[in-house]
Write an enzyme that holds these catalytic residues in place. Structure first.
Site, PDB file in Angstrom:
ATOM      1  N   LYS A 178     -41.972   9.583  14.981  1.00 27.56           N
ATOM      2  CA  LYS A 178     -42.475   8.215  14.757  1.00 27.56           C
ATOM      3  C   LYS A 178     -43.536   8.159  13.677  1.00 27.56           C
ATOM      4  O   LYS A 178     -43.438   7.342  12.737  1.00 27.56           O
ATOM      5  CB  LYS A 178     -42.951   7.637  15.999  1.00 27.56           C
ATOM      6  CG  LYS A 178     -41.829   7.081  17.265  1.00 27.56           C
ATOM      7  CD  LYS A 178     -42.292   6.860  18.194  1.00 27.56           C
ATOM      8  CE  LYS A 178     -41.169   6.798  19.319  1.00 27.56           C
ATOM      9  NZ  LYS A 178     -41.618   6.527  20.815  1.00 27.56           N
ATOM     10  N   GLN A 185     -46.919   6.389  24.488  1.00 33.13           N
ATOM     11  CA  GLN A 185     -45.656   7.184  24.653  1.00 33.13           C
ATOM     12  C   GLN A 185     -45.626   7.587  26.205  1.00 33.13           C
ATOM     13  O   GLN A 185     -46.511   8.073  26.793  1.00 33.13           O
ATOM     14  CB  GLN A 185     -45.693   8.769  23.808  1.00 33.13           C
ATOM     15  CG  GLN A 185     -44.490   9.397  23.964  1.00 33.13           C
ATOM     16  CD  GLN A 185     -43.283   8.736  23.324  1.00 33.13           C
ATOM     17  OE1 GLN A 185     -43.398   8.269  21.911  1.00 33.13           O
ATOM     18  NE2 GLN A 185     -42.197   8.760  24.110  1.00 33.13           N
ATOM     19  N   ASP A 215     -43.606  -1.763  20.981  1.00 26.92           N
ATOM     20  CA  ASP A 215     -42.583  -1.183  21.824  1.00 26.92           C
ATOM     21  C   ASP A 215     -41.767  -2.110  22.839  1.00 26.92           C
ATOM     22  O   ASP A 215     -40.591  -2.034  23.351  1.00 26.92           O
ATOM     23  CB  ASP A 215     -43.156  -0.134  23.019  1.00 26.92           C
ATOM     24  CG  ASP A 215     -42.944   1.362  22.671  1.00 26.92           C
ATOM     25  OD1 ASP A 215     -41.764   1.573  21.865  1.00 26.92           O
ATOM     26  OD2 ASP A 215     -43.524   2.368  23.092  1.00 26.92           O
TER      27      ASP A 215
END
Ligand code: NAD
Length: 290
Positions: free
Chosen positions: A52, A96, A119
């Site tokens: 990412k 994460q 997200d």
């Protein structure tokens, strides 16, 4: 059979974003900034987060990687999230997953400001998605929608079976495939671990989206000719012939299923890169929504 090439499609999207970022900079506007928090040293998580960060560099975003130790307390993590929520320089951020067992993932998801939740995991964004309101779509389902869209796959009126009902992939995917949109308008069956006679559903499906996390679960006898298969699964299996010591397997027994498909995603190089592209798209959208 046509391969749904997520790597190429995500690179196309990144090229488009690169142009937009260059325009923003030319206009003297702020450079988009994506931050990622990672807790502990889970090998797969580190790989995903690094990918990412690398993608951010590629498109010209600023990026910050915040690494916290495995034993960080929940309160310390929530304090860091609060700091990012209030940092005007950060446009979007992710935490994460998975997190260590002593940290409540729901609390963490709720703590991220919906305006920076690139997200798309916050209940406010999920609720807005259900109501077809502007929101951050969850990154993996958004990436799959983009992939189907860019390959011009007809979904309207089709029977779609989603395997797996997780909050981050299966459940939102079922909603997106059913909604009234270019990619959508399917008759969706959401299947899960308690589904009886799964093959009866998959054999009739025009589109199958597989997200259960069991390597090579979907086999040729479970699908009909001409089906579109999207494989979300990623399982690491030991492979001494690889430098890394492992290889990645999807949830689909690719070699035997692919010949029956009209379209299929590979693993790796299918859904994974599209998830990253979606994060970039959501971060750019965060700036627009400000
Ligand atoms: P999860 O473990 O949260 O959920 C799995 C789901 O599968 C559950 O809803 C369960 O009911 C269902 N399931 C389990 N056994 C089943 C069976 N026999 N028949 C039908 N359904 C069954 O999983 P997740 O977080 O959605 O992840 C699924 C897979 O996708 C994992 O391999 C994960 O690594 C991968 N993943 C990939 C990406 C990507 O970007 N490519 C993103 C997220 C997750």
């Amino acid at each position: 059979m046509i391969l749904l090439d997520g790597k190429k499609t995500s690179n196309d999207i990144k090229d488009e974003i690169t142009i937009k970022v260059a325009e923003l900079k030319k206009q003297g506007k702020k450079t988009p900034h994506l931050a990622a928090i990672i807790v502990g040293a889970n090998g797969a998580s580190i790989t995903y987060v690094n990918a990412k960060v690398k993608a951010c560099e590629k498109v010209g975003f600023d990026s910050s990687l915040i690494q916290l130790p495995e034993d960080v307390s929940e309160a310390e993590l929530l304090a860091k999230i609060d700091e990012l929520n209030n940092d005007d320089n950060i446009d979007g951020f992710i935490v994460q997953l998975p997190l260590p067992k002593h940290i409540d993932e729901h609390k963490v998801t709720l703590a991220v400001s919906p305006a920076k939740d690139v997200d798309g995991f916050h209940p406010e964004n999920l609720g807005r998605m259900v109501l077809d309101l502007p929101c951050f779509l969850p990154a993996t389902p958004y990436g799959i929608v983009q992939l189907l869209d860019r390959y011009d796959i007809e979904t309207s009126g089709k029977d779609c079976v989603v395997i797996g009902r997780s909050h981050i992939v299966g459940s939102p995917m079922s909603i997106l495939m059913a909604r009234n949109n270019k990619v959508g308008n399917c008759t969706v069956t959401l299947t899960h671990s308690r589904t009886k006679n799964l093959t009866e559903y998959t054999k009739k499906a025009d589109i199958i989206i597989v997200a259960l996390g069991k390597a090579e679960f979907l086999t040729a006898d479970m699908v009909k000719e001409g089906v579109v298969v999207v494989d979300v699964g990623i399982t690491r299996v030991k492979d001494d012939s690889k430098k890394s010591g492992f290889r990645l397997l999807g949830d689909v027994k690719f070699d035997e299923v692919a010949p029956k498909c009209s379209y299929i995603t590979p693993v790796p190089g299918g859904v994974g890169p599209m998830t990253i592209a979606s994060l970039m798209m959501n971060t750019l959208q965060a700036i627009d929504m400000k």
